[in-house]
Enzyme design. Structure first.
Site, PDB file in Angstrom:
ATOM      1  N   CYS A  29       3.408   8.579   0.890  1.00 16.81           N
ATOM      2  CA  CYS A  29       4.029   7.674   1.855  1.00 16.81           C
ATOM      3  C   CYS A  29       4.155   6.308   1.185  1.00 16.81           C
ATOM      4  CB  CYS A  29       3.130   7.622   3.091  1.00 16.81           C
ATOM      5  SG  CYS A  29       3.667   6.430   4.318  1.00 16.81           S
TER       6      CYS A  29
ATOM      7  N   GLU B 290       0.821  -1.208   0.000  1.00 18.53           N
ATOM      8  CA  GLU B 290       0.000   0.000   0.000  1.00 18.53           C
ATOM      9  C   GLU B 290       0.855   1.258   0.000  1.00 18.53           C
ATOM     10  OE1 GLU B 290      -4.023  -1.370   2.296  1.00 18.53           O
ATOM     11  OE2 GLU B 290      -2.282  -1.081   3.562  1.00 18.53           O
TER      12      GLU B 290
ATOM     13  N   GLY C 186       7.149  -1.748   5.905  1.00 16.24           N
ATOM     14  CA  GLY C 186       8.528  -2.218   5.851  1.00 16.24           C
ATOM     15  C   GLY C 186       9.534  -1.316   6.536  1.00 16.24           C
ATOM     16  N   GLU C 187      10.727  -1.850   6.711  1.00 14.47           N
ATOM     17  CA  GLU C 187      11.844  -1.088   7.274  1.00 14.47           C
ATOM     18  C   GLU C 187      12.808  -0.796   6.117  1.00 14.47           C
ATOM     19  OE1 GLU C 187      12.960   0.539  10.008  1.00 14.47           O
ATOM     20  OE2 GLU C 187      14.676   0.877   8.712  1.00 14.47           O
TER      21      GLU C 187
ATOM     22  N   SER D 271      12.348   6.934   6.971  1.00 14.91           N
ATOM     23  CA  SER D 271      12.002   6.685   8.371  1.00 14.91           C
ATOM     24  C   SER D 271      12.535   5.323   8.770  1.00 14.91           C
ATOM     25  CB  SER D 271      10.481   6.729   8.526  1.00 14.91           C
ATOM     26  OG  SER D 271      10.109   6.525   9.879  1.00 14.91           O
TER      27      SER D 271
ATOM     28  N   CYS E 272      -0.655   6.145  10.149  1.00 19.67           N
ATOM     29  CA  CYS E 272       0.607   5.528  10.575  1.00 19.67           C
ATOM     30  C   CYS E 272       0.342   4.222  11.301  1.00 19.67           C
ATOM     31  CB  CYS E 272       1.346   6.445  11.546  1.00 19.67           C
ATOM     32  SG  CYS E 272       1.784   8.026  10.869  1.00 19.67           S
TER      33      CYS E 272
ATOM     34  N   ASN F 286      -2.658   4.958  16.504  1.00 20.28           N
ATOM     35  CA  ASN F 286      -3.815   4.679  15.657  1.00 20.28           C
ATOM     36  C   ASN F 286      -4.238   3.239  15.887  1.00 20.28           C
ATOM     37  OD1 ASN F 286      -4.014   7.203  14.147  1.00 20.28           O
ATOM     38  ND2 ASN F 286      -1.993   6.642  13.358  1.00 20.28           N
TER      39      ASN F 286
ATOM     40  N   SER G 259      12.098   6.408  14.429  1.00 25.64           N
ATOM     41  CA  SER G 259      10.970   5.999  15.277  1.00 25.64           C
ATOM     42  C   SER G 259      11.512   5.652  16.655  1.00 25.64           C
ATOM     43  CB  SER G 259      10.249   4.801  14.664  1.00 25.64           C
ATOM     44  OG  SER G 259       9.722   5.164  13.404  1.00 25.64           O
ATOM     45  N   LEU G 260      11.420   6.607  17.583  1.00 25.07           N
ATOM     46  CA  LEU G 260      11.992   6.404  18.924  1.00 25.07           C
ATOM     47  C   LEU G 260      11.026   5.652  19.834  1.00 25.07           C
ATOM     48  CD1 LEU G 260      13.893   9.580  20.123  1.00 25.07           C
ATOM     49  CD2 LEU G 260      14.784   7.291  19.744  1.00 25.07           C
ATOM     50  N   ASN G 261       9.887   6.268  20.049  1.00 23.59           N
ATOM     51  CA  ASN G 261       8.764   5.611  20.744  1.00 23.59           C
ATOM     52  C   ASN G 261       8.961   5.291  22.224  1.00 23.59           C
ATOM     53  OD1 ASN G 261       7.466   5.752  18.294  1.00 23.59           O
ATOM     54  ND2 ASN G 261       8.026   3.690  17.699  1.00 23.59           N
TER      55      ASN G 261
ATOM     56  N   CYS H  94       2.480  -2.082  15.654  1.00 26.77           N
ATOM     57  CA  CYS H  94       2.377  -1.792  14.213  1.00 26.77           C
ATOM     58  C   CYS H  94       1.703  -2.936  13.447  1.00 26.77           C
ATOM     59  CB  CYS H  94       3.777  -1.550  13.650  1.00 26.77           C
ATOM     60  SG  CYS H  94       3.783  -1.194  11.880  1.00 26.77           S
TER      61      CYS H  94
ATOM     62  N   CYS I 254       7.525  -4.601  15.704  1.00 25.43           N
ATOM     63  CA  CYS I 254       7.196  -3.615  16.734  1.00 25.43           C
ATOM     64  C   CYS I 254       5.757  -3.925  17.171  1.00 25.43           C
ATOM     65  CB  CYS I 254       7.283  -2.200  16.173  1.00 25.43           C
ATOM     66  SG  CYS I 254       8.922  -1.822  15.520  1.00 25.43           S
TER      67      CYS I 254
ATOM     68  N   CYS J 183       7.093  -6.822   7.265  1.00 27.26           N
ATOM     69  CA  CYS J 183       8.249  -6.280   7.979  1.00 27.26           C
ATOM     70  C   CYS J 183       8.695  -7.308   9.005  1.00 27.26           C
ATOM     71  CB  CYS J 183       7.857  -4.981   8.684  1.00 27.26           C
ATOM     72  SG  CYS J 183       9.251  -4.149   9.494  1.00 27.26           S
TER      73      CYS J 183
HETATM   74  N1  SAH Z   1      10.005   0.868   9.674  1.00 29.63           N
HETATM   75  C1  SAH Z   1      10.129   2.293   9.532  1.00 29.63           C
HETATM   76  C2  SAH Z   1       9.157   2.856   8.525  1.00 29.63           C
HETATM   77  C3  SAH Z   1       7.694   2.736   8.930  1.00 29.63           C
HETATM   78  S1  SAH Z   1       7.210   4.292   9.488  1.00 29.63           S
HETATM   79  C4  SAH Z   1      10.014   2.955  10.892  1.00 29.63           C
HETATM   80  O1  SAH Z   1       9.723   2.257  11.863  1.00 29.63           O
HETATM   81  O2  SAH Z   1      10.267   4.153  11.010  1.00 29.63           O
HETATM   82  C5  SAH Z   1       5.761   3.963  10.303  1.00 29.63           C
HETATM   83  C6  SAH Z   1       5.609   4.895  11.511  1.00 29.63           C
HETATM   84  O3  SAH Z   1       4.339   4.603  12.096  1.00 29.63           O
HETATM   85  C7  SAH Z   1       6.658   4.662  12.570  1.00 29.63           C
HETATM   86  O4  SAH Z   1       7.106   5.885  13.084  1.00 29.63           O
HETATM   87  C8  SAH Z   1       5.902   3.894  13.637  1.00 29.63           C
HETATM   88  O5  SAH Z   1       6.452   4.109  14.909  1.00 29.63           O
HETATM   89  C9  SAH Z   1       4.504   4.432  13.477  1.00 29.63           C
HETATM   90  N2  SAH Z   1       3.459   3.517  13.927  1.00 29.63           N
HETATM   91  C10 SAH Z   1       3.467   2.168  13.905  1.00 29.63           C
HETATM   92  N3  SAH Z   1       2.341   1.673  14.429  1.00 29.63           N
HETATM   93  C11 SAH Z   1       1.595   2.738  14.807  1.00 29.63           C
HETATM   94  C12 SAH Z   1       0.297   2.880  15.397  1.00 29.63           C
HETATM   95  N4  SAH Z   1      -0.445   1.825  15.714  1.00 29.63           N
HETATM   96  N5  SAH Z   1      -0.142   4.120  15.609  1.00 29.63           N
HETATM   97  C13 SAH Z   1       0.595   5.204  15.261  1.00 29.63           C
HETATM   98  N6  SAH Z   1       1.808   5.128  14.689  1.00 29.63           N
HETATM   99  C14 SAH Z   1       2.300   3.908  14.463  1.00 29.63           C
END
Ligand code: SAH
Length: 345
Positions: free
Chosen positions: A107, A94, A164-165, A196, A337, A294, A218-220, A121, A118, A114
């Site tokens: 995007c 997608e 994907g990463e 990203s 996201c 989300n 993506s720190l989180n 996701c 995480c 992937c």
């Molecule tokens: N693998 C890469 C590219 C994907 S970016 C990365 O991790 O950066 C996708 C973004 O969406 C990332 O910043 C991730 O942290 C965020 N994401 C993943 N699941 C999410 C969710 N359920 N709600 C909001 N953001 C989310």
């Protein structure tokens, strides 16, 4: 169309030059063809009227320009569009086109599924299926740019934030970046192309050295224990190494690295987490993007209430860290996201 024909989509300019020099063609032919594919979105050779009829016939016999169909297309109430492509081996991916006042951002996906898993996701939940080729990656951009052009608009930004990463598919992602930045390709500036990553530290360095693209990390989570629970890759590349790599990304004046932070209610949204994050990022040229979680079927977390999101933001702001809350776009069509998993409907 015979699959043995060479797919020209996804080839960089030097690759096209090398290919056509083997045909004994002048060097500028590669530039012409590059423009046809990436700027005029040609899908067959008959349209290429600045090439001789004989050359076009040879091209048609030996080459092709792949164009997987977008078999699904959904439009959100906020104007965000999601496309589902069926790749030639049947795999679904997608991409999401996000219109804003003065920009149109696409995007794009770089892998089918992937491997990083995480926990929040949707793409991670489907597991890893395969890397995408540069042809498949770039096709998403051609497709969106062509649609926009029909409406008299231009694509302004590309973000590798789909499925994907990207840094686990470096070879094909690097070829795609080359095409995005080339004046004979999409001609985008590095500022408008964002990669990203969940933090594949050694590849971050390699990419930063090679291309002047923008980075989003993506720190989180601000601490290793929590981050390792949410993002297993943290066990391999912990925060100290990751933040070190963020510091070393060369930045043109005025530019900043983006730190993405998905807010999960009761998990990483406490006032202390915000203070720890501010400390972790002190001294970095960084802007934080807060992304309230989300929801999706496979996500065991919820988005915090607005007050909690605002408090988190305010703590960062008062510590001098530039912070914005990312507007939720396309959530009604599962295009936001973390919601992409290659399933239509
Ligand atoms: N693998 C890469 C590219 C994907 S970016 C990365 O991790 O950066 C996708 C973004 O969406 C990332 O910043 C991730 O942290 C965020 N994401 C993943 N699941 C999410 C969710 N359920 N709600 C909001 N953001 C989310």
């Amino acid at each position: 169309m015979s699959p043995t024909r060479t797919d020209l989509k996804g080839m960089t300019l030097p690759e096209l030059e090398a290919y056509f020099s083997r045909w004994g063609k002048e060097r500028y032919r590669a530039r012409q063809i590059s423009r046809w594919i990436y700027q005029r979105f040609a899908e067959d050779f008959t349209a290429m009227t600045d090439l001789s009829k004989r050359f076009r016939e040879d091209l048609a016999q030996n080459c092709r320009i792949s164009a997987p169909p977008a078999e699904g297309r959904e439009v959100s109430s906020d104007g965000t569009e999601k496309f589902l492509f069926r790749l030639e081996d049947g795999e679904p991916v997608e991409s999401v086109l996000i219109p804003e006042e003065d920009r149109r951002t696409l995007c794009i996906s770089s892998q089918v599924g992937c491997a990083l898993r995480c926990v929040f996701c949707a793409t991670g939940a489907m597991g890893f299926r395969r890397n995408m080729t540069s042809s498949e990656i770039v096709h998403q951009v051609v497709f969106a740019a062509k649609r926009l052009k029909e409406r008299g608009l231009r694509l302004t930004n590309v973000v590798f934030m789909g499925m994907g990463e990207p840094l686990e598919n470096m070879t094909e992602v690097a070829r795609s970046i080359e095409i995005l930045l080339s004046p004979f390709g999409f001609g985008l500036s590095g500022k408008r192309v964002t990669v990203s990553t969940a933090g594949v530290v050694p590849v971050m360095r390699e990419l930063a050295k090679k291309y002047p693209v923008s980075f989003a990390i993506s720190l989180n989570a601000p601490r290793d224990d929590l981050r390792s629970r949410l993002m297993p890759i943290n066990r391999k590349y912990p925060l100290k190494e990751l933040v070190g790599a963020m510091k070393r990304i060369p930045l043109q004046s005025g530019r900043k690295v983006t730190a993405e932070y998905v807010l999960l209610s009761g998990v990483n949204d406490a006032a202390q987490d915000a203070r720890d994050l501010a400390r972790l990022l002190s001294g970095l040229r960084v802007k934080v993007n807060l992304i309230p979680c989300n929801p999706h079927d496979l996500c065991p977390f919820a988005s915090p209430p607005t007050e909690t999101v605002d408090r988190f933001r305010d703590i960062l702001l008062s510590a001098g860290v530039q912070t914005i809350t990312r507007e939720r776009r396309g959530a009604d069509i599962r295009a936001a996201c973390g919601q992409l998993r290659g399933a239509s409907g």
